[in-house]
Enzyme design. Structure first.
Site, short mmCIF file in Angstrom:
data_model
loop_
_atom_site.label_atom_id
_atom_site.label_comp_id
_atom_site.label_asym_id
_atom_site.label_seq_id
_atom_site.Cartn_x
_atom_site.Cartn_y
_atom_site.Cartn_z
N LYS A 199 0.83 -1.21 0.00
CA LYS A 199 0.00 0.00 0.00
C LYS A 199 0.87 1.25 0.00
O LYS A 199 1.78 1.38 0.81
CB LYS A 199 -0.92 0.03 1.24
CG LYS A 199 -1.74 1.31 1.34
CD LYS A 199 -2.68 1.34 2.53
CE LYS A 199 -3.48 2.63 2.53
NZ LYS A 199 -4.45 2.73 3.62
N GLU A 249 -10.28 11.90 11.05
CA GLU A 249 -9.46 10.80 11.59
C GLU A 249 -8.68 11.19 12.84
O GLU A 249 -8.00 12.20 12.87
CB GLU A 249 -8.48 10.33 10.51
CG GLU A 249 -7.67 9.12 10.92
CD GLU A 249 -6.70 8.66 9.83
OE1 GLU A 249 -5.89 7.77 10.13
OE2 GLU A 249 -6.75 9.18 8.71
N GLU A 293 -7.31 -2.46 2.10
CA GLU A 293 -6.73 -1.16 2.47
C GLU A 293 -6.85 -0.93 3.98
O GLU A 293 -5.91 -0.49 4.63
CB GLU A 293 -7.46 -0.05 1.69
CG GLU A 293 -6.67 1.22 1.63
CD GLU A 293 -7.44 2.38 1.01
OE1 GLU A 293 -7.21 3.51 1.48
OE2 GLU A 293 -8.25 2.18 0.09
N GLU A 426 -12.00 9.95 -6.49
CA GLU A 426 -12.07 9.98 -5.02
C GLU A 426 -11.37 11.22 -4.46
O GLU A 426 -11.85 11.84 -3.52
CB GLU A 426 -11.44 8.70 -4.43
CG GLU A 426 -11.56 8.62 -2.92
CD GLU A 426 -10.92 7.36 -2.33
OE1 GLU A 426 -10.05 7.51 -1.44
OE2 GLU A 426 -11.27 6.24 -2.75
N LYS A 430 -13.05 14.12 -2.13
CA LYS A 430 -12.51 14.51 -0.82
C LYS A 430 -12.34 16.03 -0.68
O LYS A 430 -12.31 16.54 0.43
CB LYS A 430 -11.18 13.79 -0.56
CG LYS A 430 -11.40 12.34 -0.16
CD LYS A 430 -10.13 11.53 -0.03
CE LYS A 430 -10.43 10.15 0.54
NZ LYS A 430 -9.27 9.24 0.48
#
Length: 441
Positions: A199, A249, A293, A426, A430
């Site tokens: 990743k 987050e 992910e 994406e 965002k």
């Protein structure tokens, strides 16, 4: 502030301090009235100016001005925390943040690590608002300290309504371009590369050049209104630039030795109605690429926490819904060893696998080699640290604003199965919330 009373009240407390009280750290506080903390911050002449509101429901809202002390290393911050804790008495909150990659060149006025002890704290909580003046006597003359505190109180002015946001006319430039992005995604998803680095989180800087950039506090205030389940932060170290954001987050929250962190990775959009929204959420939880992910993220966090903790527990995967997006999240609880400090946590946890990749070093090597824009404090850390507890966010969904330009940042975790054009879309999703606030959506 509606009257000068709170300032007069603090001056009175300052005047009547006994000599024996003038040691270590001290906080003088008084109730006050304020309608809009950002409207108050926006008109002050004292720098730095900071704003912080944690993600929890009913979190205290904090606006801070000035710096009694600032620390450009975790070791210096930890030494200060320890010295004050040993002296006993009141303990301060330090606020600040860190860059994504402290080893790389960053933004001009933002050190790789910067935490400060503010001079003034204005806090709004359910019971009203409190204005506090912080004092520090241990390694400075008490006369000089009191004179500086007075000067700061004298500089405070009453809040004003925030200016209206005007739609902008702007030039947009994406770094990398969509073509370069596709090439990067191709390299990361090449089986040979995936074999050693499953990743890599690639990012994009969107530059909006305009004749007049918006007031950062007016922008943050509007953004905050539509970002309920997020952290809200803003920092101006100088009058000419600001870094603001509404990140969903958490890096970690520590209460004594109890720690909560999370694996937040895997993304889909919101549906047009409740039925479609649920369908997208169910699809996300079942999706191989997104599950992988998220798994990359939690496995690395567990590995990092293991040597620091006596026990670690991981919760079930669940969906969190934001205004335009849904993410997969797993909560992780740990009981830290006695010797573990915020310095140890901040030296090992960031950059998280949700913004860097797995394994960290080879993912960072790819990012350093390919990304030409400087991430600076984007995807770094921002929050509050004290002896008893700390709460820090990962600085995604953010904007860096100076007098000529707004820079918006977004990243996407590239793993086996990632498609370049889907990931590019994406990135646009965002930044959609802030683009629409700027009149560009």
């Amino acid at each position: 502030m509606h009257s000068t009373h709170p300032i007069e009240a603090l001056k009175y407390q300052l005047d009547t301090l006994s000599d024996s009280a003038k040691k270590g750290f001290m906080r003088l506080s008084t109730p006050c009235q304020v309608d809009n903390l950002m409207g108050w911050l926006s008109v002050q002449s004292v720098y730095p100016r900071l704003y912080w509101k944690a993600r929890d429901t009913n979190a205290v809202e904090c606006a801070m001005l000035g710096a009694i002390k600032a620390f450009d290393s975790l070791a210096a911050l930890q030494a200060d925390l320890a010295a004050l804790a040993e002296a006993g008495g009141q303990q301060p909150n330090y606020f600040g943040g860190m860059a994504f990659d402290p080893g790389m060149p960053g933004w001009e006025h933002f050190p790789a690590c910067h935490f400060l002890l503010p001079r003034i704290e204005l806090k709004r909580h359910q019971g009203g608002a409190t204005l506090s003046l912080n004092l520090r006597f241990d390694d400075r003359s008490s006369c000089a300290e009191i004179a500086q505190a007075y000067a700061c109180l004298d500089a405070l002015v009453a809040e004003q309504p925030l200016p209206r946001l005007q739609p902008l006319v702007y030039q947009r430039e994406d770094r990398p371009s969509q073509q370069e992005w596709a090439a990067w995604v191709g390299q990361v998803t090449n089986p040979d590369h995936l074999g050693h680095t499953p990743k890599v989180v690639l990012s994009r800087e969107t530059r909006l050049t305009t004749s007049e950039t918006p007031n950062p506090w007016a922008l943050l205030s509007r953004w905050q209104a539509g970002a309920a389940d997020c952290f809200h932060f803003g920092i101006q170290l100088t009058p000419h630039e600001a870094f603001i954001g509404c990140p969903p987050e958490q890096l970690y929250k520590r209460d004594g030795r109890r720690l909560i962190t999370e694996a937040l990775a895997g993304t889909t959009r919101r549906g047009r109605d409740a039925g479609q929204d649920q369908a997208f959420a169910a699809e996300l939880l079942a999706d191989k690429k997104n599950t992988l992910e998220n798994q990359c993220v939690y496995q690395q966090i567990l590995t990092q926490l293991e040597p620091l903790s006596s026990q670690v527990q991981m919760g079930e995967a669940h969906i969190i819904k934001l205004r335009s997006l849904q993410h997969i999240r797993r909560l992780i609880h740990a009981e830290l060893h006695h010797s573990v400090t915020d310095q140890s946590l901040l030296s090992s946890l960031p950059p998280t696998p949700a913004v860097g990749g797995v394994p960290r070093e080879s993912a960072l090597a790819f990012i350093r080699q390919h990304e030409r824009h400087q991430r600076g404090w984007y995807s770094g850390v921002f929050g509050r640290i004290s002896h008893a507890s700390s709460d820090l966010a990962v600085t995604i969904r953010c904007a860096y604003i100076d007098s000529e330009m707004i820079r918006l940042y977004a990243g996407a975790g590239i793993v086996a199965g990632s498609q370049a054009d889907e990931e590019w879309r994406e990135l646009d999703t965002k930044i959609a919330d802030i683009m629409s606030l700027l009149g560009m959506g």
